[in-house]
Structure formats: structure tokens, C-alpha cells
Design a protein around this motif. Structure first.
Motif, PDB file in Angstrom:
ATOM      1  N   ARG A   1      -9.192   9.830  49.779  1.00 35.43           N
ATOM      2  CA  ARG A   1      -8.771  10.770  48.737  1.00 35.43           C
ATOM      3  C   ARG A   1      -7.240  10.863  48.657  1.00 35.43           C
ATOM      4  NH1 ARG A   1     -12.345  16.132  49.497  1.00 35.43           N
ATOM      5  NH2 ARG A   1     -11.262  16.703  47.553  1.00 35.43           N
TER       6      ARG A   1
ATOM      7  N   SER B   1     -13.001   9.799  54.625  1.00 30.14           N
ATOM      8  CA  SER B   1     -13.074  10.368  53.280  1.00 30.14           C
ATOM      9  C   SER B   1     -11.731  10.970  52.863  1.00 30.14           C
ATOM     10  CB  SER B   1     -14.165  11.447  53.233  1.00 30.14           C
ATOM     11  OG  SER B   1     -14.168  12.097  51.988  1.00 30.14           O
ATOM     12  N   ILE B   2     -11.096  11.699  53.786  1.00 32.88           N
ATOM     13  CA  ILE B   2      -9.798  12.316  53.497  1.00 32.88           C
ATOM     14  C   ILE B   2      -8.742  11.249  53.213  1.00 32.88           C
ATOM     15  CG2 ILE B   2      -7.873  13.554  54.567  1.00 32.88           C
ATOM     16  CD1 ILE B   2      -9.982  15.411  53.533  1.00 32.88           C
TER      17      ILE B   2
ATOM     18  N   GLY C   1      -9.032  20.434  58.941  1.00 35.03           N
ATOM     19  CA  GLY C   1     -10.147  20.063  59.815  1.00 35.03           C
ATOM     20  C   GLY C   1     -10.038  18.639  60.336  1.00 35.03           C
ATOM     21  N   SER C   2      -9.267  17.798  59.629  1.00 37.69           N
ATOM     22  CA  SER C   2      -9.049  16.410  60.079  1.00 37.69           C
ATOM     23  C   SER C   2      -7.757  16.264  60.869  1.00 37.69           C
ATOM     24  CB  SER C   2      -9.023  15.476  58.857  1.00 37.69           C
ATOM     25  OG  SER C   2     -10.273  15.468  58.203  1.00 37.69           O
TER      26      SER C   2
ATOM     27  N   PRO D   1     -16.199   4.662  57.081  1.00 39.98           N
ATOM     28  CA  PRO D   1     -16.615   5.539  58.185  1.00 39.98           C
ATOM     29  C   PRO D   1     -17.101   4.710  59.370  1.00 39.98           C
ATOM     30  CG  PRO D   1     -17.485   6.347  56.109  1.00 39.98           C
ATOM     31  CD  PRO D   1     -16.878   5.005  55.823  1.00 39.98           C
TER      32      PRO D   1
ATOM     33  N   GLU E   1     -10.259  21.132  54.534  1.00 36.33           N
ATOM     34  CA  GLU E   1     -10.715  19.792  54.916  1.00 36.33           C
ATOM     35  C   GLU E   1      -9.588  18.994  55.575  1.00 36.33           C
ATOM     36  OE1 GLU E   1     -12.560  17.780  51.635  1.00 36.33           O
ATOM     37  OE2 GLU E   1     -13.571  19.610  50.955  1.00 36.33           O
TER      38      GLU E   1
ATOM     39  N   ASP F   1     -13.868   8.530  62.017  1.00 35.03           N
ATOM     40  CA  ASP F   1     -15.136   9.153  61.620  1.00 35.03           C
ATOM     41  C   ASP F   1     -15.215   9.314  60.104  1.00 35.03           C
ATOM     42  OD1 ASP F   1     -13.714  11.501  60.900  1.00 35.03           O
ATOM     43  OD2 ASP F   1     -13.867  12.271  62.939  1.00 35.03           O
ATOM     44  N   ALA F   2     -16.391   9.707  59.630  1.00 34.66           N
ATOM     45  CA  ALA F   2     -16.654   9.792  58.192  1.00 34.66           C
ATOM     46  C   ALA F   2     -15.744  10.805  57.512  1.00 34.66           C
ATOM     47  CB  ALA F   2     -18.124  10.145  57.962  1.00 34.66           C
ATOM     48  N   LYS F   3     -15.492  11.943  58.182  1.00 32.44           N
ATOM     49  CA  LYS F   3     -14.675  12.994  57.575  1.00 32.44           C
ATOM     50  C   LYS F   3     -13.242  12.517  57.353  1.00 32.44           C
ATOM     51  CE  LYS F   3     -13.809  16.593  60.123  1.00 32.44           C
ATOM     52  NZ  LYS F   3     -13.972  17.892  60.833  1.00 32.44           N
ATOM     53  N   LEU F   4     -12.659  11.878  58.373  1.00 39.30           N
ATOM     54  CA  LEU F   4     -11.282  11.384  58.245  1.00 39.30           C
ATOM     55  C   LEU F   4     -11.211  10.232  57.251  1.00 39.30           C
ATOM     56  CD1 LEU F   4      -8.334  11.371  59.062  1.00 39.30           C
ATOM     57  CD2 LEU F   4      -8.917   9.945  61.044  1.00 39.30           C
TER      58      LEU F   4
END
Length: 343
Positions: free
Chosen positions: A181, A177-178, A144-145, A116, A141, A172-175
Motif C-alpha cells: 500500500r 500488505s502495508i 501495528g507493523s 506474504p 495498521e 508476514d502478511a500484515k507487513l
């Protein structure tokens, strides 16, 4: 009253002195000294890299100021690598040549997830297709990315290929993480070799990046051109002498044939040539006067292959030419043909 001037001695802890001496010892013990960047490499990954290089290279982690002190107390030629010491740096000591060292380090690089807040080292692309995720919140999710996702056949799928980050973008942290995964690892993790010192010469990394296929191809072409030059200029060399002798033998044979020099090695060719010329003359003579040649020669002309008429506006077929070559007069017919013409 004159001001009192006090001299303060700078106290350097013993562990720092020992560290500087250890770096100097390593500089004197190895033929090559590499400066590598270790920024962003997790400690566990770095330890694994050091383990993989064991027996081949010694990776020395130290503070930059201590590295500067050690290099400043080293020979002038070695001091020059201090300009490559910046950010998070380690020294790499080895007896391997710089090109092999660069190749080894490049092979040891691994793909890793981006953290992140990390900077995208290249365009990050998510390919369309099925994923391993079952239907659930993951769809939202992904969307959202900025990743178009849906559910098909009981599985989450990426509906179209999408570039989610451009080179240089902050992830960013959200992307991050995706991407992790999705098992997309855009970071190329490894020791970043900046420069290598060897025997008075400093090799920067860009000098060590060599396309081996192209390099071998260049050498091969150079050898071919050198070989051709040697042959065309008749310059004798170990690699070309056999070809030059073969070429000389072939050229001398052709010269002897064209000049009709009587030699044992070409008598068969000269007799065949004379026989062919004789048959041609006999044919022309017989066309003007059938009594101009003897019966034996007439029989020989009758037995010889007939010339096929060439098609108009077209060259004679290749197969016909080859057949004529195969049906050249035999040596056994040459003497009798000459006798028929002259006796």
C-alpha cells in the motif's frame, strides 16, 4: 524351482520424448546456452519477459528431469551446465555473447511487492515523510507493523525512518500488505542468470558482472602507460611516431643551441644568446671603468631594462620573470650591439 527373472521396460510418454528432442535441437541451433532461475516470478511477468526477449533469445521452460536427459545426450562440453540446473529452472538460447546477454537481463529486472511469507532480499526501510492516505484506520495498521505514524495537516505521515525488516527476515502478511500500500517494492524481479555456455567455455554470473566504467578506465590507463613506455624507450609505433619525431627534433635543437653549433634554424637563438652575454660583459666592464665601452653600447645599456632588486627571503615574482623574457633583445639590435663591443 529357479525364480523367474522379469525385465520391465520403462515407458516414456511421447510428449516427454518430443520435449527432450526439442531441447537438443535448440542446443544445436544456438551458440550460447544460458541457465536461468525463475523461482518466484509470476506467470504473467514471465510471459512478459519472454515477449521482451523475442528475436534476441528463446526462453525454454521445462521440467528439470527432462533438461537433464537432453543435456546428458548432448556433447560433453555442454553437459557441464547441468550442475546449474536446480530449483525452478529455464534454459535460454541465444546467439548473443554472454556479457551482452547478462547486461540485457539485468536491464530487464523490475521492482515488485514482496509476498506474504516472503524472505526479505535486503533491509526494507520505510522513509519518514507524508503519505497519500487520509486520516483513518491506516494509522493503527502502520503502528501495528512497527511503523511510527501520525496525522499532520490532514494527512497520514511517517514520523521517522524505520527499518521494518532485515535481509533474510520472513515478511508476514500484515507487513507485506502495508508495504504494498505504501508502494514499497523490495523484490528485484527478473530472470536469474546462473551460467552461460559458449564455444566450450562456461561463464558463471559473477564472471559476467562487469563495472563498465572501471573497465573502460583500466583500458584507458593501460593505453596511457603503453604510450609513455613507447616514448620513454624510443620504441617507434604508429600511435607514437609523430610524438617521437617531435621529441627528437626538440632535443636535437636544444643540443645544437647548448653546443653552439652554427645552423640556419637556430642562428636567431645563438645571436640572441651572444647579444645577452655581450651586454652582461659590457655592464661588468663599465662598472669597473666607464671608458671601457663605447658610447653606442652605453646608450644600449641605458636603454636595457633595469634589474629589479629581489626581495629578501623571497623568490622573484613570477610576473617579473615573464616580463624579462618578453623584453629580450631584438634581432635588429644584435649586430649593432656586437659592433659596439668589438669595434
Amino acid at each position: 524351482m529357479a525364480s523367474e527373472v522379469r525385465h520391465h521396460s520403462i515407458h516414456i510418454p511421447q510428449w516427454k520424448k518430443d520435449e527432450i528432442e526439442d531441447i537438443k535441437r535448440l542446443i544445436g541451433a544456438y551458440s550460447s546456452i544460458g541457465v536461468v532461475g525463475v523461482h518466484g516470478i509470476p506467470s504473467s511477468q514471465l510471459q512478459l519477459m519472454r515477449k521482451n526477449l523475442r528475436g534476441m533469445a528463446n526462453v525454454k521452460m521445462s521440467r528439470n528431469n527432462l533438461i537433464f536427459h537432453a543435456l546428458d545426450q548432448s556433447p560433453d562440453q555442454v553437459k557441464q551446465i547441468s550442475k546449474y540446473v536446480e530449483d525452478q529452472t529455464a534454459l535460454l538460447f541465444t546467439n548473443e555473447n554472454p556479457f551482452k546477454l547478462y547486461k540485457i537481463l539485468e536491464k530487464g529486472r523490475t521492482a515488485a511487492p514482496i509476498k506474504p511469507g516472503g524472505i526479505a532480499p535486503k533491509d526494507i526501510v520505510v522513509q519518514k515523510g507524508p503519505t497519500s492516505f487520509p486520516p483513518g484506520p491506516i494509522v493503527g495498521e502502520l503502528q501495528g507493523s512497527g511503523i511510527p505514524a501520525g496525522i499532520e495537516g490532514g494527512k497520514v505521515v511517517i514520523r521517522e525512518t524505520k527499518t521494518v525488516a532485515r535481509k533474510g527476515d520472513v515478511v508476514d502478511a500484515k507487513l507485506a500488505s502495508i508495504l504494498s500500500r505504501l508502494e514499497i517494492h523490495p523484490v528485484d524481479l527478473g530472470l536469474d542468470l546462473r551460467a552461460v555456455y559458449e564455444n566450450g567455455t562456461i561463464y558463471e554470473s559473477k564472471m559476467l558482472l562487469i563495472d563498465e566504467t572501471q573497465y573502460i578506465g583500466n583500458i584507458t590507463r593501460a593505453v596511457q602507460k603503453a604510450f609513455n613506455l613507447s616514448i620513454n624507450t624510443a620504441y617507434p609505433a604508429k600511435a607514437t611516431i609523430s610524438t617521437l619525431l617531435a621529441k627528437a627534433a626538440s632535443e636535437s635543437r636544444n643540443l645544437a643551441i647548448n653546443a653552439e653549433i652554427i645552423m640556419p634554424d637556430i642562428m636567431d637563438v645563438l645571436l640572441a644568446k651572444a647579444n645577452a652575454q655581450m651586454l652582461t660583459i659590457a655592464k661588468i666592464a663599465s662598472q669597473k671603468d666607464t671608458n671601457a665601452i663605447g658610447e653606442k653600447l652605453k646608450e644600449k645599456l641605458a636603454a636595457s631594462p633595469k634589474e629589479e632588486k629581489k626581495p629578501e627571503a623571497a623568490a622573484a615574482p613570477k610576473e617579473v620573470k615573464e616580463e624579462k623574457k618578453k623584453e629580450e633583445p631584438k634581432e635588429s639590435d644584435i649586430a649593432s650591439g656586437l659592433g659596439s663591443l668589438f669595434g
